[in-house]
Design a protein around this motif. Sequence first.
Motif, short mmCIF file in Angstrom:
data_model
loop_
_atom_site.label_atom_id
_atom_site.label_comp_id
_atom_site.label_asym_id
_atom_site.label_seq_id
_atom_site.Cartn_x
_atom_site.Cartn_y
_atom_site.Cartn_z
N MET A 1 0.94 -1.12 0.01
CA MET A 1 -0.02 0.23 0.26
C MET A 1 0.91 1.33 0.08
N ALA A 2 0.51 2.00 -0.65
CA ALA A 2 1.35 3.45 -1.01
C ALA A 2 0.17 4.60 -1.23
N ARG A 3 0.37 5.55 -0.15
CA ARG A 3 -0.61 6.82 -0.25
C ARG A 3 0.00 7.64 -1.65
N LEU A 4 -0.90 7.99 -2.39
CA LEU A 4 -0.65 8.63 -3.42
C LEU A 4 -0.22 10.21 -3.05
N GLY A 5 0.94 10.63 -3.69
CA GLY A 5 1.47 11.83 -3.34
C GLY A 5 1.33 12.82 -4.39
N MET A 6 2.08 14.09 -4.14
CA MET A 6 1.77 15.22 -5.17
C MET A 6 2.36 14.69 -6.62
N ASP A 7 3.19 13.72 -6.74
CA ASP A 7 3.83 13.50 -8.01
C ASP A 7 2.67 12.52 -9.01
N PHE A 8 1.79 12.16 -8.20
CA PHE A 8 0.67 11.42 -8.78
C PHE A 8 -0.21 12.27 -9.38
N PHE A 9 -0.53 13.37 -8.79
CA PHE A 9 -1.55 14.28 -9.33
C PHE A 9 -0.95 15.37 -10.11
N HIS A 10 0.50 15.35 -10.16
CA HIS A 10 1.23 16.50 -11.18
C HIS A 10 1.30 15.93 -12.34
N ARG A 11 0.37 15.58 -13.01
CA ARG A 11 0.43 15.27 -14.39
C ARG A 11 -0.77 15.66 -15.10
N GLN A 12 -0.88 15.43 -16.52
CA GLN A 12 -1.95 15.61 -17.32
C GLN A 12 -3.26 15.17 -16.68
N VAL A 13 -4.24 15.85 -16.49
CA VAL A 13 -5.64 15.42 -16.00
C VAL A 13 -6.17 14.32 -16.53
N ASP A 14 -6.07 13.98 -17.92
CA ASP A 14 -6.44 12.51 -18.37
C ASP A 14 -5.86 11.42 -17.91
N GLU A 15 -4.49 11.51 -17.43
CA GLU A 15 -3.63 10.58 -17.23
C GLU A 15 -4.16 10.27 -15.69
N VAL A 16 -4.26 11.33 -15.04
CA VAL A 16 -4.41 11.26 -13.29
C VAL A 16 -6.03 10.58 -13.22
N ALA A 17 -6.85 10.96 -14.06
CA ALA A 17 -8.18 10.39 -13.90
C ALA A 17 -8.13 8.97 -14.26
N ARG A 18 -7.50 8.69 -15.48
CA ARG A 18 -7.60 7.16 -15.72
C ARG A 18 -6.61 6.42 -14.66
N ASP A 19 -5.56 6.95 -13.99
CA ASP A 19 -5.02 6.11 -13.05
C ASP A 19 -5.76 6.01 -11.74
N MET A 20 -6.48 7.00 -11.48
CA MET A 20 -7.29 7.01 -10.35
C MET A 20 -8.53 5.66 -10.20
N VAL A 21 -8.63 5.22 -11.23
CA VAL A 21 -9.64 4.36 -11.17
C VAL A 21 -9.11 3.22 -10.75
N GLY A 22 -9.49 2.38 -9.59
CA GLY A 22 -9.00 1.23 -9.17
C GLY A 22 -8.47 1.48 -7.94
N LYS A 23 -8.03 2.83 -7.63
CA LYS A 23 -7.20 3.17 -6.30
C LYS A 23 -8.33 3.20 -5.26
N VAL A 24 -7.86 3.08 -3.92
CA VAL A 24 -8.88 3.13 -2.97
C VAL A 24 -8.78 4.34 -1.94
N ILE A 25 -9.70 4.97 -1.90
CA ILE A 25 -10.02 6.03 -1.12
C ILE A 25 -10.00 5.79 0.53
N PHE A 26 -9.52 6.41 1.29
CA PHE A 26 -9.70 5.99 2.54
C PHE A 26 -10.25 7.33 3.48
N ARG A 27 -10.87 7.09 4.46
CA ARG A 27 -11.64 8.36 5.13
C ARG A 27 -11.77 7.77 6.75
#
Length: 172
Positions: A1-27
């Motif tokens: 498990m690895a928490r997503l950091g700035m580098d994950f979001f610091h990309r083209q929005v289309d790439e980030v949106a695609r990569d976020m599918v399948g990730k797990v959101i914690f609350r």
Amino acid sequence: MARLGMDFFHRQVDEVARDMVGKVIFRRMADGSVISERIAETEAYGGEEDLACHASKGRTKRTELLYGKCGVMYVYLCYGMHWLMNVVTGEEEQPQGVLIRAGEKYDGPAKLTKHLGVDGSFNGRDICSDPEIWIEDDGYRPRIIEAPRVGIDYAGEYWKNIKRRFIAVKGE
DNA sequence: TTAGTGATATCC
DNA sequence: GATATCACTAAA
């Protein structure tokens, strides 16, 4: 498990949106319990020309966040009763954001935020460092379908039809 | 299909 | 100050 950091979001929005599918959101809830929900569907909004992006109509107090730092949450009240949750991506000064539309068990943007207890008080928080909400990568890689975005009839034929929506295929 | 809801932006 | 708009959901 690895928490997503700035580098994950610091990309083209289309790439980030695609990569976020399948990730797990914690609350982490107020009582200390932690719930999680796998992201099943996202949409990419952004680019100054994207008529479907809130910020396309101009930089205002509300959309200011989209121009800011990546990893920041943009939570927006729609139709007076539904909270919609986005994460800002890409470079500063570029209005880009990923709308989280659905989880595996909670299908629908407002149902997801309701389940997670996300409301206006989360607007402007940094999802990379906030103690109450974060996203992790557990290695799961679903097959992803691309489709046109929904609910943006006002944006015109072109922006309405381009595929900036990403959906996980169940069971893969 | 439509009623419900309230913050935001835009127009006086 | 007033009105129009809206990345939705539930009920019918």
